[in-house]
Design a protein around this motif. Sequence first.
Motif, short mmCIF file in Angstrom:
data_model
loop_
_atom_site.label_atom_id
_atom_site.label_comp_id
_atom_site.label_asym_id
_atom_site.label_seq_id
_atom_site.Cartn_x
_atom_site.Cartn_y
_atom_site.Cartn_z
N TYR A 1 1.43 6.47 -6.73
CA TYR A 1 0.31 7.37 -7.01
C TYR A 1 0.76 8.82 -6.85
O TYR A 1 0.45 9.67 -7.71
N LYS A 2 1.50 9.11 -5.78
CA LYS A 2 1.97 10.47 -5.57
C LYS A 2 2.91 10.88 -6.70
O LYS A 2 2.86 12.02 -7.18
N GLN A 3 3.77 9.97 -7.13
CA GLN A 3 4.69 10.26 -8.23
C GLN A 3 3.91 10.51 -9.52
O GLN A 3 4.21 11.45 -10.26
N GLN A 4 2.90 9.67 -9.78
CA GLN A 4 2.09 9.86 -10.99
C GLN A 4 1.33 11.19 -10.91
O GLN A 4 1.20 11.89 -11.92
N LEU A 5 0.84 11.53 -9.72
CA LEU A 5 0.13 12.79 -9.55
C LEU A 5 1.06 13.96 -9.79
O LEU A 5 0.70 14.93 -10.47
N THR A 6 2.27 13.87 -9.27
CA THR A 6 3.26 14.93 -9.48
C THR A 6 3.60 15.03 -10.97
O THR A 6 3.67 16.14 -11.52
N ASP A 7 3.80 13.87 -11.61
CA ASP A 7 4.10 13.88 -13.05
C ASP A 7 2.94 14.47 -13.84
O ASP A 7 3.15 15.23 -14.78
N ALA B 1 0.84 -1.20 0.00
CA ALA B 1 0.00 0.00 0.00
C ALA B 1 0.88 1.25 0.00
O ALA B 1 0.57 2.23 -0.71
N ASN B 2 1.96 1.23 0.78
CA ASN B 2 2.86 2.39 0.80
C ASN B 2 3.52 2.58 -0.56
O ASN B 2 3.68 3.71 -1.04
N ALA B 3 3.92 1.47 -1.19
CA ALA B 3 4.52 1.55 -2.53
C ALA B 3 3.50 2.10 -3.53
O ALA B 3 3.84 2.94 -4.37
N ALA B 4 2.26 1.62 -3.45
CA ALA B 4 1.22 2.11 -4.35
C ALA B 4 0.95 3.59 -4.10
O ALA B 4 0.75 4.36 -5.05
N LEU B 5 0.97 3.99 -2.82
CA LEU B 5 0.76 5.40 -2.49
C LEU B 5 1.90 6.25 -3.04
O LEU B 5 1.66 7.32 -3.62
#
Length: 183
Positions: A77-83, A70-74
């Motif tokens: 997700y944060k990286q994708q959101l930043t991108d 879950a932490n890896a997915a989070l």
Amino acid sequence: MNDAVIFAAAEGSNPLIPNVWEIVITVIGFGILLFIVSKYVVPAFEKTYEERSAAIEGGIAKAEAAQAEANAALDEYKQQLTDARTEANRIREDARNEGAKILAELKEKAAAESARISEQAHVQIEAERQAAVVSLRTEVGTLATELAGRIVGESLSDDARSARVVDRFLADLETQQSAGASN
């Protein structure tokens, strides 16, 4: 007699000390019970305890693995959101630049078109002015010739003479206008 036997037996035995046969039977029963418990019950309890411990440890490991996932997915997700935000900002900036470029091109085209139309209008106005001047010269020449002929009393039908009179008249008229404009 019975009373005497009971009384005699009662006198010789101490009520606080149990009978030897009772102790032996109790010890044998306790030994058998201890053997059965240690042979069958304790291993069953140990097995159940081990299974539960393994299940709990496995559950904790699964929970830790799920938490890590879950932490890896989070993080992903944060990286994708930043991108995505970076990409959106880049696209927005590109659109602004493209819009400014298009606006500059349109202004340039409009200025060029305005200059062309203005130049064309000046050329047309100049052509119309020249045509009006020629038309006015002809008309004024004709009128001046007729007027001069009436004043002088002779006909000025000679074209060369009338052209000279008209040119002199118009030159005088232009001189008067330029002198009036400079005052």
